[in-house]
Enzyme design. Structure first.
Site, PDB file in Angstrom:
ATOM      1  N   ASP A   1      36.073   2.569  41.954  1.00  0.00           N
ATOM      2  CA  ASP A   1      36.802   3.556  41.239  1.00  0.00           C
ATOM      3  C   ASP A   1      36.261   3.389  39.937  1.00  0.00           C
ATOM      4  O   ASP A   1      36.372   4.560  39.331  1.00  0.00           O
ATOM      5  CB  ASP A   1      38.420   2.954  41.144  1.00  0.00           C
ATOM      6  CG  ASP A   1      38.603   1.757  40.659  1.00  0.00           C
ATOM      7  OD1 ASP A   1      37.602   0.849  40.825  1.00  0.00           O
ATOM      8  OD2 ASP A   1      39.789   1.248  40.191  1.00  0.00           O
TER       9      ASP A   1
ATOM     10  N   GLU B   1      39.408   8.767  33.663  1.00  0.00           N
ATOM     11  CA  GLU B   1      40.598   8.376  34.492  1.00  0.00           C
ATOM     12  C   GLU B   1      41.692   8.881  34.237  1.00  0.00           C
ATOM     13  O   GLU B   1      42.421   9.397  35.169  1.00  0.00           O
ATOM     14  CB  GLU B   1      40.748   6.900  34.522  1.00  0.00           C
ATOM     15  CG  GLU B   1      41.824   6.223  35.203  1.00  0.00           C
ATOM     16  CD  GLU B   1      42.145   4.847  34.578  1.00  0.00           C
ATOM     17  OE1 GLU B   1      43.214   4.121  35.526  1.00  0.00           O
ATOM     18  OE2 GLU B   1      41.580   4.380  33.831  1.00  0.00           O
TER      19      GLU B   1
ATOM     20  N   ASP C   1      40.342   7.371  45.954  1.00  0.00           N
ATOM     21  CA  ASP C   1      39.161   7.921  45.361  1.00  0.00           C
ATOM     22  C   ASP C   1      38.227   8.527  46.171  1.00  0.00           C
ATOM     23  O   ASP C   1      37.745   9.611  45.935  1.00  0.00           O
ATOM     24  CB  ASP C   1      38.579   6.917  44.285  1.00  0.00           C
ATOM     25  CG  ASP C   1      39.570   6.310  43.424  1.00  0.00           C
ATOM     26  OD1 ASP C   1      40.781   5.656  43.815  1.00  0.00           O
ATOM     27  OD2 ASP C   1      39.418   6.206  42.380  1.00  0.00           O
TER      28      ASP C   1
ATOM     29  N   GLU D   1      37.889  -2.464  37.430  1.00  0.00           N
ATOM     30  CA  GLU D   1      38.175  -2.849  38.908  1.00  0.00           C
ATOM     31  C   GLU D   1      37.199  -3.183  39.724  1.00  0.00           C
ATOM     32  O   GLU D   1      36.835  -4.082  40.390  1.00  0.00           O
ATOM     33  CB  GLU D   1      39.200  -2.051  39.483  1.00  0.00           C
ATOM     34  CG  GLU D   1      40.444  -2.091  38.799  1.00  0.00           C
ATOM     35  CD  GLU D   1      41.436  -1.004  39.129  1.00  0.00           C
ATOM     36  OE1 GLU D   1      41.577  -0.677  40.385  1.00  0.00           O
ATOM     37  OE2 GLU D   1      42.346  -0.385  38.222  1.00  0.00           O
TER      38      GLU D   1
ATOM     39  N   TRP E   1      45.329   7.622  50.855  1.00  0.00           N
ATOM     40  CA  TRP E   1      44.304   6.519  50.536  1.00  0.00           C
ATOM     41  C   TRP E   1      43.888   6.250  51.983  1.00  0.00           C
ATOM     42  O   TRP E   1      42.714   6.282  52.294  1.00  0.00           O
ATOM     43  CB  TRP E   1      45.200   5.234  50.188  1.00  0.00           C
ATOM     44  CG  TRP E   1      44.976   5.490  48.332  1.00  0.00           C
ATOM     45  CD1 TRP E   1      44.344   4.542  47.433  1.00  0.00           C
ATOM     46  CD2 TRP E   1      45.528   6.353  47.466  1.00  0.00           C
ATOM     47  NE1 TRP E   1      44.420   4.956  46.396  1.00  0.00           N
ATOM     48  CE2 TRP E   1      45.216   5.886  46.123  1.00  0.00           C
ATOM     49  CE3 TRP E   1      46.641   7.448  47.735  1.00  0.00           C
ATOM     50  CZ2 TRP E   1      45.876   6.718  45.178  1.00  0.00           C
ATOM     51  CZ3 TRP E   1      46.972   8.126  46.622  1.00  0.00           C
ATOM     52  CH2 TRP E   1      46.764   7.751  45.342  1.00  0.00           C
TER      53      TRP E   1
END
Length: 919
Positions: free
Chosen positions: A480, A795, A492, A485, A557
């Site tokens: 990401d 982001e 993503d 992270e 996801w």
């Protein structure tokens, strides 16, 4: 006519030394200078490569009548550990023939070597175990790195050879990351090997050609071992030792000698280890190197290692498999653009581009002097260096202790990388010079396969920003962000997959990631985790039922298991992306189906429902909390607390995103079944999808076309996934358009709906509104970011506010760069119609806001390119079409194409006129 074959690939790779498959897919491109050439047949011959340089033919396809540039050599099965040369001959329509040759190797099926485990202190387990405020605190709260971290280990094995080898292959892997060397020279150009994967299930083996590095007499294999993703701090928690707390390495050095014998060198009791000059190194925190502790010659012959410790030998219990794909390498270097002095007096290097990597530095100073480099992506509105990343263990700081060499010393970290544009220098002796620093860009070495330039430089910059974000985040796994992270969030990737496969050669990279996905899914009864690889500590997070923080699988996801293989099949035309993943796709859809039958949305669990309603909801996967249309802009603006604001969109939309992505996965499973020849399964899944569509419309679609919670993203998904009956589509489209106008012609789509927004408008009669959203320059919009200095994709749409205030968020997330897929298709006009671009469509946007545009996509068959320009009444279009493909040129209503619309290989220029001008 000069005809040649190029881009010879085995399983999408150039001359790989160790494939995982024993029957590879071979491919090539036919290129011609002058008149276009077309293939009518090909012949592939495969020879086993004998170490002495000779070979024996083991397979011959004979002449195959086909224009395709691929061969799946049925009847050939490569032997583990063997290497092969393959030769392809193509016959063209004019009767000519041309030949080219490449090679491939097959990886080992059995390992037979132990781990070498150096003497070491176990990695300290630190970082939070739960997602809570402590996980997002300042990095300094974890304490000084030197109090928590341990040094990488240097391993050394000396061995003697009776003669110079004719072939030598080093196969090596590690629990941790490794850097090998032979006789004092690095092996290969990779870094951070073997990368990041589901280590508890399997680990990849890297294979290197080290023939030229070996010599008669004493030779030395050196290995430096660091924590990496295996033991270091990773993911959103920044927690260490998630896969293990001890570092190990294993290798097989296979040396073929001139007399036909083979020597096999594996770890044994001669392997020694010691601490080197790196005091500590961590993927997130950074690295400290004390040049005073350097060990000259430690990995070269003649070094005395009598003071080193013997390594313990441990049984390898985890499966080892050949690494597939391109390694992580230093893909580029960027110079310093300017050296800043901040208002508070700090010295800051500006490299002009947000990136993932590290800094190589040349410095001269006294022995023992410490230079500290702190990394960040932004400076604030006043020009001060701003550490924009919060979280435990997210320091992103390196330190170098000078040896005091009078001629100067040059250093680059070994086992860490950072997300940055700016670097604050602390303790640098003297005045820094730009030429003493370089930003070393780290990424998997993926080929860029597309370009775009136009009359709007801001769109050009947007495409470049997306390329930079992809380069930064296609590092080990598709992450990401490269600072906070670095996790393989499945959402993503599925959002970005069409753009990713357009912009770069991601076939093998994502094949490896999907293998990790299947591995992680296999232990979860069909459930696809939200992160792949799923760090064990994240699996332990538990905040109660119906909490966003306790999501194990999520709409949009987990559906990456159906979406990513389909997109790879579309772009590369390789049906193995479907066949390899079909069982996983089916398991996921079955999980959705079974879970739908036994769960209800929280709001309905105690509600009086009719039998019809209960039957409908038993079809709809809507009973589990998921992220919904994550980060919808209006929801973020409606909460006072940032964390609470992020939870608004899931609470409002999760009930609907679940069944909508359930439809998406059902449709793709049906399509995959069709492509693989399972008509019965395709029919069954289409029938199931029809029932889900009916139930969705009955339960959620009002007569006036409204879908509560009446947000842009839900309308977009319902229209994109064909969840709206034809007789009600117009009212749903009207409501979406009304919402966009109410928002001041701004998008208000969240994470999972934004990829479909512009297409939904375009396909439903609102092309001009789609153009307006693309060219919108106030937030939230793509060009707002460009106008406010973005060099990557942010982001958050408002990461930098109008007044210059900078939010502490990632400035390098590729997800919203998904719009580039639309730009290439709808603006440049290059559209993929049949898998692998066997059929394409060229449809330039002559009614739009661009006056000219040039773009290309490197397809499996070659380069497909367009260049067009227009004025008020006329346009010119040049297309370049690769052999073996064909397609149609389409112009908008009101324009007329002079000449044929159907085209095959070659380059041609077409003229286009407005209908009014022609009349």
């Amino acid at each position: 006519m000069n005809v040649r074959l190029t881009h010879l690939r085995a399983d999408h790779l150039t001359a790989p030394l160790a494939l995982r498959r024993t029957t590879p897919r071979l491919s090539w491109r036919l290129e011609a200078e002058g008149a276009p050439a077309s293939a009518v047949a090909h012949r592939v011959r495969i020879h086993r490569a004998i170490p002495d340089g000779t070979s024996e033919m083991v397979h011959d396809t004979g002449w195959v009548d086909s224009p395709d540039g691929t061969s799946q050599p049925d009847g050939f099965t490569g032997l583990p550990g063997e290497e092969y040369r393959w030769q392809v001959t193509v016959r063209t329509a004019d009767g000519g023939e041309t030949t080219a040759e490449s090679g491939f190797g097959i990886g080992l099926s059995e390992w037979g070597a132990p781990w070498a485990e150096p003497v070491q202190q176990p990695v300290l387990e630190d970082g939070p175990l739960q997602l809570g405020p402590e996980a997002f605190g300042a990095a300094a709260s974890a304490g000084p790195p030197g109090d928590r971290l341990h040094p990488p280990r240097h391993l050394r094995q000396s061995f003697a050879l009776p003669a110079r080898p004719v072939r030598a292959r080093l196969r090596i892997t590690s629990q941790g990351v490794h850097q090998p060397s032979v006789n004092g020279a690095p092996v290969g150009d990779g870094v951070l090997a073997p990368g990041y994967e589901s280590y508890q299930h399997a680990i990849s083996v890297m294979t290197h050609d080290v023939t030229a590095q070996l010599a008669p007499g004493e030779n030395v294999l050196g290995v430096v071992l660091g924590d990496g993703w295996y033991a270091g701090r990773i993911s959103i928690l920044g927690r260490s030792a998630q896969y293990g707390d001890l570092l190990r390495a294993s290798w097989r050095l296979e040396v073929d000698l001139p007399d036909g014998t083979r020597m096999l060198i594996t770890p044994d009791d001669s392997v020694t280890s010691a601490r080197g000059p790196i005091d500590w190194s961590d993927i997130f925190i950074g690295e400290r190197h004390d040049a005073r502790s350097a060990i000259p010659g430690w990995d070269a012959p003649g070094f005395d290692d009598s003071g080193w410790n013997a390594c313990a030998l441990r049984t390898v219990e985890v499966p080892l498999r050949p690494f597939i794909g391109e390694p992580i390498t230093r893909v580029a270097e960027l110079p310093v653009q300017q050296i800043l002095t901040t208002p508070s007096g700090d010295t800051v290097l500006d490299f002009g581009q947000v990136l993932a990597g590290r800094v190589r530095m040349t410095v001269r100073g006294r022995r023992g002097q410490v230079v500290r480099l702190e990394h960040a992506e932004v400076v604030d509105s006043t020009g001060e260096f701003l550490d924009n990343i919060l979280g435990v263990n997210k320091d992103q700081a390196d330190e170098y202790v000078l040896s005091g060499a009078p001629e100067g010393e040059t250093w680059e970290p070994l086992f860490t990388f950072h997300g940055f544009r700016y670097v604050k220098l602390i303790g640098y002796p003297g005045a820094p010079r730009p030429e003493d620093f370089a930003a070393v860009v780290i990424a998997n070495d993926l080929e860029q396969t597309a370009s775009f330039r136009s009359s709007d430089p801001r769109l050009d910059r947007l495409v470049q920003n997306t390329i930079w974000s992809q380069r930064s985040n296609f590092l080990a796994v598709p992450t990401d962000c490269p600072q906070r992270e670095r996790a393989g969030w499945t959402g993503d990737l599925q959002i970005f997959a069409p753009t990713a496969a357009t912009l770069m050669g991601v076939a093998s990279f994502l094949e490896r990631w999907l293998e990790n996905l299947r591995t992680d899914q296999s232990v979860r009864d069909g459930v696809v985790p939200i992160i792949v690889p799923m760090p064990p500590a994240m699996d332990e997070v538990d905040h109660g039922e119906d909490s966003v923080l306790d999501i194990r699988d999520a709409a949009g996801w987990s559906d990456a298991v159906t979406i990513a293989p389909w997109e790879l099949y579309r772009h590369y035309g390789d049906p193995r992306f479907l066949s390899d993943n079909l069982a996983a796709m089916t398991a996921w859809v079955e999980h959705q189906t079974k879970d739908a039958a036994v769960t209800l949305p929280p709001r309905l669990r105690d509600a009086p429902l009719s039998e019809r309603q209960r039957a409908n909801h038993a079809l709809l996967w809507n009973g589990r909390m998921n992220f919904g249309d994550w980060l919808a802009p209006s929801t973020l603006a409606s909460g006072e607390d940032e964390f609470e604001a992020m939870m608004i969109a899931p609470k409002l939309t999760a009930e609907l995103t679940g069944p909508l992505f359930q439809l998406r996965s059902l449709d793709l499973l049906a399509a995959a079944s069709d492509e693989l020849g399972d008509d019965a399964e395709a029919t069954r899944r289409r029938a199931q999808a029809a029932e889900v569509r009916r139930a969705f419309a009955e339960e959620y679609l009002a007569d006036d076309g409204r879908i509560i919670p009446d947000m842009q993203g839900i309308y977009v998904l319902a229209l994109a996934f064909d969840a709206v009956p034809a007789d009600r589509k117009a009212t749903v489209v009207d409501r979406l358009v009304e919402l966009i106008h109410t928002a001041g012609d701004h998008l208000d789509t969240g994470f999972v709906s934004v990829p479909f927004l512009l297409d939904v408008l375009w396909e439903n009669g609102h092309a001009e509104l789609a153009r307006t959203l693309l060219h919108q320059d106030s937030a939230p919009s793509w060009l707002y970011e460009v106008d406010h200095g973005a060099t990557t994709i942010w982001e958050a749409w408002h990461a930098v506010h109008e007044d210059g205030t900078v939010d502490r968020v990632s400035m390098n997330h590729y997800a919203f760069g998904c719009v580039v897929d639309w730009i290439m298709r709808r603006q440049a006009g290059i559209d993929l119609v049949a898998p692998g671009y066997a059929r394409w469509r060229i449809a330039p946007d002559l009614d739009g806001r661009l006056d000219h545009c040039a773009a290309h996509v490197d397809t499996p068959s070659g380069r497909l390119a367009v260049e067009w320009s227009r004025d008020r009444d006329a346009a010119s279009l040049t297309i370049t079409v690769p052999p073996g493909t064909s397609g149609t040129v389409v112009v908008p209503d009101g324009w007329r194409l002079d000449g044929e619309s159907e085209h095959g290989a070659g380059t041609r220029t077409l003229t286009i006129a407005r209908e009014s001008t022609a009349s």
